[in-house]
Structures are given as structure tokens and as C-alpha cells.
Design a protein around this motif. Sequence first.
Motif, PDB file in Angstrom:
ATOM      1  N   ASN A   1      10.497   6.931   8.468  1.00 16.49           N
ATOM      2  CA  ASN A   1       9.513   7.299   7.346  1.00 16.49           C
ATOM      3  C   ASN A   1       8.674   5.174   7.265  1.00 16.49           C
ATOM      4  OD1 ASN A   1       8.784   9.466   5.774  1.00 16.49           O
ATOM      5  ND2 ASN A   1      10.881   9.355   6.193  1.00 16.49           N
ATOM      6  N   ILE A   2       9.146   4.612   7.808  1.00 15.57           N
ATOM      7  CA  ILE A   2       8.241   2.757   7.867  1.00 15.57           C
ATOM      8  C   ILE A   2       7.884   3.078   9.098  1.00 15.57           C
ATOM      9  CG2 ILE A   2      10.822   2.306   6.754  1.00 15.57           C
ATOM     10  CD1 ILE A   2      11.281   0.803   8.520  1.00 15.57           C
ATOM     11  N   GLU A   3       6.699   1.816   9.427  1.00 20.68           N
ATOM     12  CA  GLU A   3       5.838   1.569  10.209  1.00 20.68           C
ATOM     13  C   GLU A   3       6.724   0.280  10.900  1.00 20.68           C
ATOM     14  OE1 GLU A   3       1.295   2.022  11.873  1.00 20.68           O
ATOM     15  OE2 GLU A   3       1.539   2.653  10.004  1.00 20.68           O
ATOM     16  N   VAL A   4       6.902  -0.375  11.881  1.00 23.63           N
ATOM     17  CA  VAL A   4       6.654  -1.729  12.085  1.00 23.63           C
ATOM     18  C   VAL A   4       5.737  -1.982  13.153  1.00 23.63           C
ATOM     19  CG1 VAL A   4       8.469  -2.742  13.076  1.00 23.63           C
ATOM     20  CG2 VAL A   4       9.179  -1.161  12.509  1.00 23.63           C
ATOM     21  N   TYR A   5       5.166  -2.948  12.804  1.00 19.04           N
ATOM     22  CA  TYR A   5       4.138  -3.347  13.698  1.00 19.04           C
ATOM     23  C   TYR A   5       3.622  -5.059  13.414  1.00 19.04           C
ATOM     24  CZ  TYR A   5       2.886  -3.562   8.424  1.00 19.04           C
ATOM     25  OH  TYR A   5       2.550  -4.204   7.737  1.00 19.04           O
ATOM     26  N   GLY A   6       3.322  -4.788  14.183  1.00 19.52           N
ATOM     27  CA  GLY A   6       2.406  -6.763  14.103  1.00 19.52           C
ATOM     28  C   GLY A   6       4.045  -7.631  14.826  1.00 19.52           C
ATOM     29  N   GLU A   7       5.096  -8.771  14.146  1.00 23.96           N
ATOM     30  CA  GLU A   7       5.851  -9.692  13.973  1.00 23.96           C
ATOM     31  C   GLU A   7       6.840  -9.064  12.955  1.00 23.96           C
ATOM     32  OE1 GLU A   7       6.444 -11.451  16.346  1.00 23.96           O
ATOM     33  OE2 GLU A   7       5.263 -10.226  17.841  1.00 23.96           O
ATOM     34  N   MET A   8       6.641  -7.631  12.078  1.00 23.57           N
ATOM     35  CA  MET A   8       7.705  -6.874  11.337  1.00 23.57           C
ATOM     36  C   MET A   8       8.688  -6.977  11.392  1.00 23.57           C
ATOM     37  SD  MET A   8       6.000  -8.120   8.388  1.00 23.57           S
ATOM     38  CE  MET A   8       3.712  -8.504   8.470  1.00 23.57           C
ATOM     39  N   HIS A   9       9.420  -6.716  12.635  1.00 29.68           N
ATOM     40  CA  HIS A   9      10.551  -5.925  12.828  1.00 29.68           C
ATOM     41  C   HIS A   9      11.978  -7.383  11.997  1.00 29.68           C
ATOM     42  CE1 HIS A   9       9.971  -9.993  15.504  1.00 29.68           C
ATOM     43  NE2 HIS A   9      11.536  -9.760  15.255  1.00 29.68           N
ATOM     44  N   ARG A  10      11.012  -8.473  11.311  1.00 31.60           N
ATOM     45  CA  ARG A  10      11.916  -9.503  10.738  1.00 31.60           C
ATOM     46  C   ARG A  10      12.318  -8.758   9.431  1.00 31.60           C
ATOM     47  NH1 ARG A  10       8.344 -12.688  12.413  1.00 31.60           N
ATOM     48  NH2 ARG A  10       9.146 -13.434  14.725  1.00 31.60           N
ATOM     49  N   TYR A  11      11.280  -7.897   8.836  1.00 35.96           N
ATOM     50  CA  TYR A  11      11.401  -6.975   7.550  1.00 35.96           C
ATOM     51  C   TYR A  11      11.860  -5.522   7.335  1.00 35.96           C
ATOM     52  CZ  TYR A  11       9.354 -12.205   7.158  1.00 35.96           C
ATOM     53  OH  TYR A  11       9.425 -13.613   7.658  1.00 35.96           O
ATOM     54  N   ILE A  12      12.420  -5.314   7.857  1.00 36.46           N
ATOM     55  CA  ILE A  12      12.835  -4.035   8.314  1.00 36.46           C
ATOM     56  C   ILE A  12      13.505  -3.731   6.908  1.00 36.46           C
ATOM     57  CG2 ILE A  12      13.922  -1.801   9.682  1.00 36.46           C
ATOM     58  CD1 ILE A  12      12.661  -2.798  12.035  1.00 36.46           C
ATOM     59  N   PRO A  13      13.991  -4.708   6.416  1.00 35.92           N
ATOM     60  CA  PRO A  13      14.555  -3.984   4.591  1.00 35.92           C
ATOM     61  C   PRO A  13      13.636  -3.918   4.253  1.00 35.92           C
ATOM     62  CG  PRO A  13      17.014  -5.272   6.242  1.00 35.92           C
ATOM     63  CD  PRO A  13      14.913  -5.328   7.139  1.00 35.92           C
ATOM     64  N   VAL A  14      12.471  -4.726   4.341  1.00 38.27           N
ATOM     65  CA  VAL A  14      11.277  -5.330   3.056  1.00 38.27           C
ATOM     66  C   VAL A  14      10.393  -3.347   3.487  1.00 38.27           C
ATOM     67  CG1 VAL A  14       9.970  -6.067   1.933  1.00 38.27           C
ATOM     68  CG2 VAL A  14      11.798  -7.423   2.972  1.00 38.27           C
ATOM     69  N   LEU A  15      10.659  -3.396   4.880  1.00 37.50           N
ATOM     70  CA  LEU A  15       9.726  -2.190   4.964  1.00 37.50           C
ATOM     71  C   LEU A  15       9.999  -0.842   4.464  1.00 37.50           C
ATOM     72  CD1 LEU A  15       8.352  -2.957   8.462  1.00 37.50           C
ATOM     73  CD2 LEU A  15       7.373  -3.060   6.049  1.00 37.50           C
ATOM     74  N   ALA A  16      11.266  -0.317   3.718  1.00 37.49           N
ATOM     75  CA  ALA A  16      12.042   0.175   3.731  1.00 37.49           C
ATOM     76  C   ALA A  16      12.467   0.118   2.424  1.00 37.49           C
ATOM     77  CB  ALA A  16      13.797   0.495   3.963  1.00 37.49           C
ATOM     78  N   LYS A  17      12.168  -0.922   1.831  1.00 39.18           N
ATOM     79  CA  LYS A  17      12.048  -1.029  -0.032  1.00 39.18           C
ATOM     80  C   LYS A  17      11.048  -0.652  -0.559  1.00 39.18           C
ATOM     81  CE  LYS A  17      12.363  -3.842  -3.933  1.00 39.18           C
ATOM     82  NZ  LYS A  17      12.766  -5.530  -3.718  1.00 39.18           N
ATOM     83  N   ASN A  18       9.404  -0.777   0.676  1.00 41.55           N
ATOM     84  CA  ASN A  18       8.595  -0.377  -0.587  1.00 41.55           C
ATOM     85  C   ASN A  18       8.171   0.471   0.433  1.00 41.55           C
ATOM     86  OD1 ASN A  18       7.957  -3.570  -1.195  1.00 41.55           O
ATOM     87  ND2 ASN A  18       7.209  -3.500   0.852  1.00 41.55           N
TER      88      ASN A  18
END
Length: 318
Positions: free
Chosen positions: A167-184
Amino acid sequence: MDISVIIPLLNEAESLPELHRWIKTVMDKNNYLYEVIFIDDGSTDNSWNCIEAIAKENPAVKGIKFLKNYGKSQALHAGFEKAQGDVVITMDADLQDSPDEIPELYNLIKNDGFDLISGWKKKRYDNVLMKNMPSKLFNWAARKTSGVYLHDFNCGLKAYSNEVVKNIEVYGEMHRYIPVLAKNAGFTKINEKVVQHQARKYGSSKFGMERFINGFLDLITIWFLSKFGKRPMHFFGALGALMFAIGLLAAAYIGVYKLYKLSVGEPAVLVTNNPWFYIALTTMVIGTQLFLAGFLGEIILRTKNNEARYKIAQLLHV
């Protein structure tokens, strides 16, 4: 299936056999039903041949080979799409992450009910000046900006429930922020675990100082997208309204000033000779442009197509 282990890699042929043996030992000891997905992110060494050899030895090993180097985020995205395990664990291929951490990470997700557990390399073996200090600054800024209070956002060793990765979409260089993507995305049961950090055994790091610059830029991006990604008009419209209001006030001031000069019998002065004229003109033009940017953002958001961000050259058992 109990566990999916996702391992993105670039030119790590030397470490792959040892890493696989280590993971297999841990899995067999704990009787886990598992899969290991290696994602070859455009390696130019013998990495893919190593993955093929390992897969012949162990049917639980799967592989994805990219046509070229697309980046860690794209590699994780491909792995997340294919993962079947109830718990998904990511780790780096350089042997700096310990597979011995897997059982505890699995229990924290499966039994304790966390959505995401992020590794915290509290004691590091990296260069203090080149990595440790910039990393501390980066993590501090990430905590303050995102509201996710982790000590080590960039640690590759993380564990997720399957629901999170789907349910999250990792794109660009956002692998550093997967916890933030998960929270959002609404997954709020996020915690961290102190994990062992080991010195690199083979090869050299693929990351330089530029990753911290890119990391801060991505941090600004994810902050903006988390607040206004679904409603760009709220951001650009508010700024546009502010600039337009300043322009209108400046124009009103010019008009009142000119009428005052005429009322006291002073000679009329050309409006263009008043510096407030240019302030009014500039701010109203900028305000209009910001409104248009907001409208365009809304249109793009509603009509965008999800284009593939990477090309896969070969799949192995996937």
C-alpha cells in the motif's frame, strides 16, 4: 509464506554466496517458510550469475534483473510487488546487515502487531566525518520535518507487514523515507530496533556525500507531497491569493495617492513613475501564475498515468 527477504544490490558478487548461506542458516534454524528476492540493479560484475547459481542450489531464492541501474527505490518497489511473505524484511547485500536479526524483527511484526520496524545502527563502523556526522544531521532534520521519530531513517534493515509494502509507492530516491510514506498511508504502528552494524567485508560503498544532499532535497519533496500532494491548489492558491492581495493593495495605494495629489492641486504624476506601480504589477502577475500552477497541479493529479519507472531484463523463479 512467513517471510520475504528483499535484497537490492549493485556489484556485490563477492558477498552474495556468504549472505545467502547466512540467511539460509537462520531460516532453517527457525523453520521459516521463506523466499529471498535478489534485485540486481544493473550490476556490471558477476552478480547475476551468482544469483542464478544460488537459485539452482536453493529454490527459495528468486531474482529480478534490471536492464540498467535505476536506483534503490526502484529495486525495492519491484521487490515489494513480488513479495508474498506475511512479513517483508529488507537488507543490504554488503554483509553490513546481520541476518541474525531476522527472527526478532519477524516477531515484532507478526506477534507484537507493529506495521514497520526500522533498524537503528547505534554503533557504526563508518567514517565519522564522511558518514556519521552528516547522517546525524540528516536524521535530525527528517524527524523534525516528518514527525516520525526514528534515529536511523537510512538503515537498509527494516521489517514490514505485507499490508504496508502493498500500500505504499516507493519512487525516485524515497527509499530513505519509507517510514514516512507508511505513516502518510495510515500505518502508524512504527518503531525501531537497535541492530548490529558490521564493517564492510568486500568492495566499497556505492554511496557518496551526494546522497545526503539528495536526501535533504527529497525530504523537502516528501514534506510538500505529504501536506499538499493531494491538494496542490491549497498551497499554490494560498500563495497566489496572498500575492494578488498585495498587488491589489499596492494598486489601491497608487489610486488613492493620485487622487490626493489632484485634490490639493498638485500636478498629476504619471502612474508609471511611481515604484508602487511595478510592485503591484509584479505581485499580481506572480499571483496569477501561482493560481495557474495550482490549477495545472490539480489537472495533472487527476489525469496522470502510472508509467513504469524501470525495465526488467530477466526474472528468476518470480
